[in-house]
Write an enzyme that holds these catalytic residues in place. Structure first.
Site, PDB file in Angstrom:
ATOM      1  N   LEU A   1      10.498 -20.806  -4.770  1.00 42.92           N
ATOM      2  CA  LEU A   1       9.614 -19.817  -4.144  1.00 42.92           C
ATOM      3  C   LEU A   1       8.261 -19.948  -4.834  1.00 42.92           C
ATOM      4  CD1 LEU A   1       8.983 -17.247  -2.431  1.00 42.92           C
ATOM      5  CD2 LEU A   1       9.721 -15.909  -4.403  1.00 42.92           C
TER       6      LEU A   1
ATOM      7  N   ASP B   1       0.823  -1.209   0.000  1.00 39.56           N
ATOM      8  CA  ASP B   1       0.000   0.000   0.000  1.00 39.56           C
ATOM      9  C   ASP B   1       0.867   1.275   0.000  1.00 39.56           C
ATOM     10  OD1 ASP B   1      -2.271   1.499   0.010  1.00 39.56           O
ATOM     11  OD2 ASP B   1      -2.790   1.131   2.113  1.00 39.56           O
TER      12      ASP B   1
ATOM     13  N   HIS C   1       3.043   3.043  -8.883  1.00 36.59           N
ATOM     14  CA  HIS C   1       2.896   1.598  -9.136  1.00 36.59           C
ATOM     15  C   HIS C   1       4.147   1.046  -9.830  1.00 36.59           C
ATOM     16  CE1 HIS C   1      -1.139   1.962  -7.739  1.00 36.59           C
ATOM     17  NE2 HIS C   1      -1.604   2.591  -8.789  1.00 36.59           N
TER      18      HIS C   1
END
Ligand code: FPP
Length: 235
Positions: A126, A15, A32
């Site tokens: 991962l 955020d 972003h």
């Protein structure tokens, strides 16, 4: 850095991209774009710590209500991210997965996501999960509705329904629950993210905005996690 224990699964609410951009008089989308750099840096860091699961909230079911140009830009970024990162994911044996109501994602992005998930499906150094068009209430409702259908079609006995079975109907089926949830930017709420899965998750809030969140900030979160005593409701 060395830690006594690290979480097996970290979930992140990334955020503060918009505020990061605003502070610099930039367009929100620049926040972003910078946020993707943070994501790349955190992926690298969690791999170095041998953490096996990283789930990031990239787009919520509520984010569709943002101005159309921001939604379009985020979808474009997603498409570019998947296509440009696929070789890196393959090289590093990262399995890419996604959770959420994917049917709402534009077709070209959905196809590239599916392609990346297929091409990396056999890896597991991962497990990187992107939550896209994701909302936890919708996920839980969807599970309840699927369970009702399977019951009606005699596929399951209702006596067999327990937490494990319920979990298998969630988007996160087969994944361990998050041990640590990080939310950046100073907001201190879950915002409809992993409400079922986070029942016993340790939550870490930091004022750092996501585009500023890099390895040293992750280290601070892990240092904090190391000190926590997890009781899972027991004494
Ligand atoms: C929250 O910041 C962030 C988002 C809604 C999108 C998160 C996306 C990225 C980090 C980049 C895209 C990721 C991929 C994988 C393509 P905000 O816009 O709510 O910030 P604000 O609260 O300061 O306005």
């Amino acid at each position: 850095m060395n830690f006594k224990n690290v979480p097996g699964h970290i979930a992140v609410i990334m955020d503060g991209n918009g505020r990061w951009a605003k502070k610099r008089n930039l367009h929100r989308i620049q926040g972003h774009i910078e946020g993707i750099k943070s994501l790349k840096s955190i992926i690298k860091a969690v791999m170095a710590y041998n953490i096996k699961y990283l789930t990031v909230y990239a787009f919520s079911s509520e984010n569709w209500q943002r101005p159309q140009d921001e939604v379009d830009s985020l979808m474009d970024l997603l498409y570019e991210y998947i296509n440009s990162e696929l070789p890196y994911l393959v090289k590093n044996k990262i399995r890419l997965n996604f959770i959420g109501n994917i049917s709402k994602i534009p077709e070209h992005s959905r196809k590239s996501l599916q392609n990346a998930a297929d091409k990396t499906g056999k890896f597991g150094r991962l497990n990187l999960t992107l939550a896209l068009s994701y909302g936890a209430r919708e996920e839980i409702l969807n599970a309840a509705s699927q369970i009702a259908k399977d019951f009606k079609n005699n596929k399951i006995n209702i006596e067999d329904l327990d937490e494990d079975m319920f979990s298998s109907y969630l988007y996160t089926s087969g994944m361990p629950e998050p041990d640590l949830l990080i939310r950046t930017s100073g907001e201190e709420r879950l915002s409809n993210f992993m409400l079922y899965q986070a029942a016993y998750t340790e939550v870490y809030f930091t004022k750092t905005l996501w585009p500023d969140f890099r390895k040293k900030n992750l280290d601070a979160a892990l240092k904090n996690y190391e000190k926590r005593i997890r009781r899972f409701g027991k004494t």
